[in-house]
Design an enzyme around this catalytic site. Structure first.
Site, PDB file in Angstrom:
ATOM      1  N   ASP A  40     -28.414  56.619  37.827  1.00  0.00           N
ATOM      2  CA  ASP A  40     -27.357  56.638  36.814  1.00  0.00           C
ATOM      3  C   ASP A  40     -26.391  55.488  37.056  1.00  0.00           C
ATOM      4  OD1 ASP A  40     -25.694  57.990  34.664  1.00  0.00           O
ATOM      5  OD2 ASP A  40     -24.261  57.882  36.329  1.00  0.00           O
ATOM      6  N   TYR A  45     -18.828  50.295  35.763  1.00  0.00           N
ATOM      7  CA  TYR A  45     -18.903  50.145  37.207  1.00  0.00           C
ATOM      8  C   TYR A  45     -18.945  48.670  37.601  1.00  0.00           C
ATOM      9  CZ  TYR A  45     -20.331  55.068  36.789  1.00  0.00           C
ATOM     10  OH  TYR A  45     -20.399  56.399  36.476  1.00  0.00           O
ATOM     11  N   LYS A  71     -24.221  54.287  30.226  1.00  0.00           N
ATOM     12  CA  LYS A  71     -23.168  54.878  29.406  1.00  0.00           C
ATOM     13  C   LYS A  71     -22.664  53.900  28.353  1.00  0.00           C
ATOM     14  CE  LYS A  71     -21.971  57.645  33.430  1.00  0.00           C
ATOM     15  NZ  LYS A  71     -22.724  56.881  34.442  1.00  0.00           N
TER      16      LYS A  71
END
Length: 330
Positions: A40, A45, A71
């Site tokens: 994931d 990030y 995401k």
């Protein structure tokens, strides 16, 4: 999910510290070699850094052998900014060592499609398995979170449902650090997500709220939960952070009580944290993060530990977990 243990790659975005590229790559390699097949990540990030690092390793692996999620909700621009000066709500400074590319919150339909295309390029892959709508909650958007959520509902949610129905992605849902947006989504007639990634809200240190309404509602709707942040930002794994900040005294004291009971029963605190999160019937997988290969080995070993029933009874007796929290039966 391909197994109950996944790999959360937020730390690979230089969360809290600057990680050498070689160390990041070795950690992903270690996860693969340990049999982990769910990864994931997110554009957030490190402004794409985690996706880039993950992609550099996984590009050499057979694509059908692993599950990949990322995401949407933030678009990474070519324009540069000071990573340490970003307004991240309650998570200020979280990725101050990440790439200096500007990040823009945008949950509209067009931004969702652009974000997916950008992620595919950074990850060096031709498809995503799961897409989470990222951080539509109070911790990043404060009093404006409901307006942000509504933008996502009419934008990202509908796009992702269409992509799933067309077979472009296999599943979608929300990836958040708060229970409220998931509860709100479970009440919608349409669109209907497949699963949720909930970070930090079903752990040894914080689970009462999730048990009250969220998890029963998820079970009633047949929706799986992926538990992120099972170590509560690190404090349950020997670190100093809770909720992505330095842990307060009361949390440190609670962790010390849990550690003392774990030692008394011959249990590692990592095993306690992972096994607790996985014991709920709605939990499909748990995705701790790591930045060193040795941490991956610890996670895998922790799942294989024998945890005696007396340990869970002791936690309940000292009110360190709620009385109705499911615990492992073996």
């Amino acid at each position: 999910m391909p197994g109950s243990l996944g790999f959360g790659t937020a730390p690979l975005g230089n969360m809290f510290r600057a990680i050498p590229d070689e160390e990041a790559a070795a950690t992903v390699e270690a996860a693969w070699d340990a049999g982990i097949r769910y990864f994931d990540t997110a554009p957030f990030y490190g402004a794409g850094l985690s996706e880039i690092r993950l992609g550099e390793v996984l590009v050499g692996r057979p694509r059908d052998e692993y599950v990949l999620s990322t995401k949407v909700g933030r678009v990474i621009l070519d324009e540069l900014e000071d990573p340490a000066a970003r307004d991240l709500g309650e998570k200020g400074g979280l990725f101050e060592h990440g790439r200096p590319h500007k990040m823009v919150d945008d949950y509209t339909a067009d931004a969702t499609l652009r974000s997916i295309e950008d992620s595919l390029r950074r990850l060096r892959t031709d498809r995503l398995d799961i897409v989470w709508v990222h951080d539509v909650a109070q911790d990043f958007h404060g009093d404006q979170w409901l307006a942000v959520y509504e933008s996502a509902r009419t934008g990202a949610f509908r796009v992702l449902q269409r992509l799933r129905d067309e077979g472009v992605i296999k599943a979608w849902g929300l990836g958040v650090n708060r229970v409220e947006p998931i509860e709100l989504t479970l009440d919608l007639d349409e669109p209907r997500p497949d699963a949720f990634l909930l970070a930090g809200r079903y752990t040894l240190l914080d689970h009462e709220r999730s048990l009250q309404r969220l998890l029963p509602a998820a079970a009633a709707n047949g929706v799986d939960m992926v538990v992120g942040g099972p170590y509560s930002s690190g404090i349950l794994a020997g670190g100093q952070h809770f909720e992505y900040q330095k842990a307060p005294a009361d949390i440190i004291a609670k962790v010390e009580r849990i550690k003392a009971l774990a030692a008394e029963h011959g249990v590692s605190i990592k095993a306690a944290a992972l096994r607790f999160a996985l014991a709920h019937p709605s939990t499909a997988a748990v995705v701790p993060g790591a930045t060193r290969p040795s941490r991956i080995a610890e996670d895998v070993a922790a799942l294989g530990e024998d945890v005696p029933a007396a340990f869970w009874s002791a936690l309940r007796a000292e009110k360190l977990i709620t009385a109705d929290a499911p615990v492992p039966t073996v």
